[in-house]
Design a protein around this motif. Sequence first.
Motif, PDB file in Angstrom:
ATOM      1  N   ARG A  19       0.848  -1.186   0.000  1.00 26.08           N
ATOM      2  CA  ARG A  19       0.000   0.000   0.000  1.00 26.08           C
ATOM      3  C   ARG A  19       0.882   1.234   0.000  1.00 26.08           C
ATOM      4  O   ARG A  19       1.922   1.271   0.670  1.00 26.08           O
ATOM      5  N   GLU A  20       0.440   2.273  -0.715  1.00 27.76           N
ATOM      6  CA  GLU A  20       1.225   3.496  -0.780  1.00 27.76           C
ATOM      7  C   GLU A  20       0.330   4.720  -0.622  1.00 27.76           C
ATOM      8  O   GLU A  20      -0.829   4.709  -1.049  1.00 27.76           O
ATOM      9  N   PHE A  21       0.891   5.739  -0.032  1.00 28.48           N
ATOM     10  CA  PHE A  21       0.195   7.003   0.143  1.00 28.48           C
ATOM     11  C   PHE A  21      -0.038   7.652  -1.217  1.00 28.48           C
ATOM     12  O   PHE A  21       0.852   7.663  -2.075  1.00 28.48           O
ATOM     13  N   VAL A  22      -1.226   8.225  -1.395  1.00 28.87           N
ATOM     14  CA  VAL A  22      -1.559   8.913  -2.639  1.00 28.87           C
ATOM     15  C   VAL A  22      -1.712  10.419  -2.403  1.00 28.87           C
ATOM     16  O   VAL A  22      -1.076  11.234  -3.065  1.00 28.87           O
ATOM     17  N   ALA A  23      -2.594  10.781  -1.475  1.00 27.99           N
ATOM     18  CA  ALA A  23      -2.871  12.198  -1.244  1.00 27.99           C
ATOM     19  C   ALA A  23      -3.488  12.383   0.133  1.00 27.99           C
ATOM     20  O   ALA A  23      -4.134  11.471   0.656  1.00 27.99           O
ATOM     21  N   GLY A  24      -3.307  13.584   0.695  1.00 29.34           N
ATOM     22  CA  GLY A  24      -3.890  13.902   1.986  1.00 29.34           C
ATOM     23  C   GLY A  24      -4.319  15.355   2.036  1.00 29.34           C
ATOM     24  O   GLY A  24      -3.796  16.195   1.286  1.00 29.34           O
ATOM     25  N   VAL A  25      -5.283  15.651   2.912  1.00 27.93           N
ATOM     26  CA  VAL A  25      -5.773  17.015   3.070  1.00 27.93           C
ATOM     27  C   VAL A  25      -5.989  17.286   4.547  1.00 27.93           C
ATOM     28  O   VAL A  25      -6.484  16.434   5.284  1.00 27.93           O
ATOM     29  N   SER A  26      -5.614  18.478   4.997  1.00 26.72           N
ATOM     30  CA  SER A  26      -5.770  18.845   6.400  1.00 26.72           C
ATOM     31  C   SER A  26      -7.242  18.970   6.768  1.00 26.72           C
ATOM     32  O   SER A  26      -8.115  19.029   5.892  1.00 26.72           O
ATOM     33  N   TRP A  27      -7.527  19.062   8.059  1.00 26.24           N
ATOM     34  CA  TRP A  27      -8.913  19.074   8.512  1.00 26.24           C
ATOM     35  C   TRP A  27      -9.683  20.270   7.958  1.00 26.24           C
ATOM     36  O   TRP A  27     -10.883  20.177   7.703  1.00 26.24           O
ATOM     37  N   ASN A  28      -8.997  21.391   7.727  1.00 26.95           N
ATOM     38  CA  ASN A  28      -9.686  22.576   7.217  1.00 26.95           C
ATOM     39  C   ASN A  28      -9.551  22.731   5.704  1.00 26.95           C
ATOM     40  O   ASN A  28     -10.015  23.720   5.144  1.00 26.95           O
ATOM     41  N   GLY A  29      -8.886  21.797   5.051  1.00 26.01           N
ATOM     42  CA  GLY A  29      -8.760  21.837   3.599  1.00 26.01           C
ATOM     43  C   GLY A  29      -7.694  22.760   3.065  1.00 26.01           C
ATOM     44  O   GLY A  29      -7.515  22.868   1.854  1.00 26.01           O
ATOM     45  N   ARG A  30      -6.964  23.439   3.947  1.00 27.16           N
ATOM     46  CA  ARG A  30      -6.009  24.437   3.495  1.00 27.16           C
ATOM     47  C   ARG A  30      -4.673  23.864   3.089  1.00 27.16           C
ATOM     48  O   ARG A  30      -3.900  24.532   2.387  1.00 27.16           O
ATOM     49  N   SER A  31      -4.380  22.660   3.528  1.00 32.67           N
ATOM     50  CA  SER A  31      -3.090  22.044   3.230  1.00 32.67           C
ATOM     51  C   SER A  31      -3.303  20.691   2.589  1.00 32.67           C
ATOM     52  O   SER A  31      -4.133  19.897   3.048  1.00 32.67           O
ATOM     53  N   ASP A  88      -1.213  17.314   0.374  1.00 36.13           N
ATOM     54  CA  ASP A  88       0.054  16.634   0.121  1.00 36.13           C
ATOM     55  C   ASP A  88      -0.214  15.520  -0.895  1.00 36.13           C
ATOM     56  O   ASP A  88      -1.282  14.894  -0.868  1.00 36.13           O
ATOM     57  N   TYR A  89       0.761  15.293  -1.780  1.00 32.52           N
ATOM     58  CA  TYR A  89       0.584  14.297  -2.829  1.00 32.52           C
ATOM     59  C   TYR A  89       1.834  13.452  -2.998  1.00 32.52           C
ATOM     60  O   TYR A  89       2.960  13.930  -2.806  1.00 32.52           O
ATOM     61  N   ALA A  90       1.641  12.221  -3.403  1.00 28.31           N
ATOM     62  CA  ALA A  90       2.757  11.406  -3.838  1.00 28.31           C
ATOM     63  C   ALA A  90       3.290  11.985  -5.144  1.00 28.31           C
ATOM     64  O   ALA A  90       2.529  12.526  -5.956  1.00 28.31           O
ATOM     65  N   ASP A  91       4.584  11.872  -5.351  1.00 25.98           N
ATOM     66  CA  ASP A  91       5.185  12.421  -6.565  1.00 25.98           C
ATOM     67  C   ASP A  91       4.541  11.844  -7.827  1.00 25.98           C
ATOM     68  O   ASP A  91       4.403  12.537  -8.837  1.00 25.98           O
ATOM     69  N   SER A  92       4.133  10.584  -7.750  1.00 27.72           N
ATOM     70  CA  SER A  92       3.601   9.905  -8.922  1.00 27.72           C
ATOM     71  C   SER A  92       2.265  10.465  -9.399  1.00 27.72           C
ATOM     72  O   SER A  92       1.850  10.206 -10.535  1.00 27.72           O
ATOM     73  N   VAL A  93       1.570  11.220  -8.545  1.00 24.82           N
ATOM     74  CA  VAL A  93       0.251  11.722  -8.930  1.00 24.82           C
ATOM     75  C   VAL A  93       0.186  13.241  -8.967  1.00 24.82           C
ATOM     76  O   VAL A  93      -0.841  13.801  -9.359  1.00 24.82           O
ATOM     77  N   LYS A  94       1.249  13.914  -8.588  1.00 29.30           N
ATOM     78  CA  LYS A  94       1.256  15.380  -8.593  1.00 29.30           C
ATOM     79  C   LYS A  94       0.948  15.906  -9.988  1.00 29.30           C
ATOM     80  O   LYS A  94       1.496  15.431 -10.976  1.00 29.30           O
ATOM     81  N   GLY A  95       0.071  16.892 -10.033  1.00 32.58           N
ATOM     82  CA  GLY A  95      -0.304  17.477 -11.307  1.00 32.58           C
ATOM     83  C   GLY A  95      -1.428  16.751 -12.010  1.00 32.58           C
ATOM     84  O   GLY A  95      -1.989  17.257 -12.986  1.00 32.58           O
ATOM     85  N   ARG A  96      -1.766  15.547 -11.533  1.00 36.62           N
ATOM     86  CA  ARG A  96      -2.843  14.772 -12.163  1.00 36.62           C
ATOM     87  C   ARG A  96      -4.018  14.552 -11.216  1.00 36.62           C
ATOM     88  O   ARG A  96      -5.166  14.497 -11.655  1.00 36.62           O
ATOM     89  N   PHE A  97      -3.743  14.419  -9.943  1.00 35.62           N
ATOM     90  CA  PHE A  97      -4.787  14.170  -8.944  1.00 35.62           C
ATOM     91  C   PHE A  97      -4.971  15.416  -8.087  1.00 35.62           C
ATOM     92  O   PHE A  97      -4.003  16.128  -7.784  1.00 35.62           O
ATOM     93  N   THR A  98      -6.203  15.647  -7.658  1.00 39.24           N
ATOM     94  CA  THR A  98      -6.503  16.759  -6.765  1.00 39.24           C
ATOM     95  C   THR A  98      -7.389  16.260  -5.629  1.00 39.24           C
ATOM     96  O   THR A  98      -8.441  15.666  -5.887  1.00 39.24           O
ATOM     97  N   ILE A  99      -6.958  16.534  -4.411  1.00 38.61           N
ATOM     98  CA  ILE A  99      -7.761  16.155  -3.249  1.00 38.61           C
ATOM     99  C   ILE A  99      -8.426  17.397  -2.681  1.00 38.61           C
ATOM    100  O   ILE A  99      -7.838  18.493  -2.669  1.00 38.61           O
TER     101      ILE A  99
END
Length: 119
Positions: free
Chosen positions: A44-56, A58-69
């Motif tokens: 299993r690998e991390f893909v993306a994360g978002v802070s509780w308020n949505g302001r921050s 984080d993405y895995a390098d493999s999905v940056k620019g293609r995925f949006t959380i």
Amino acid sequence: VQLQASGGGLVQAGGSLRLSCTASGRTASRYVMGWFRQAPGREREFVAGVSWNGRSTDYADSVKGRFTISRDNAKTTVYLQMTSLEPGDTAVYYCVADRVVVTSYPSSWGQGTQVTVSS
């Protein structure tokens, strides 16, 4: 917190999909949320994360620019918009949540949803 994911499916390479995950629980809106994935024969690998308020985010390098959380705390729902999908994105995707961080060993996991990208 309990997590319910949806939105997986079969798509051709270059296509798009949106995954959704709704969290339930009294303090669900205060959790950091995100997505992991597991491809056949791989860990299993991390893909993306978002802070509780949505302001921050984080993405895995493999999905940056293609995925949006993103998240909607009024609905305690997190979304993963996936574009320019590649066969290498084929995996079971898991919604995750934690009080602190989700990049490693998050405390809560939802059931997986299958994403299959055909070439």
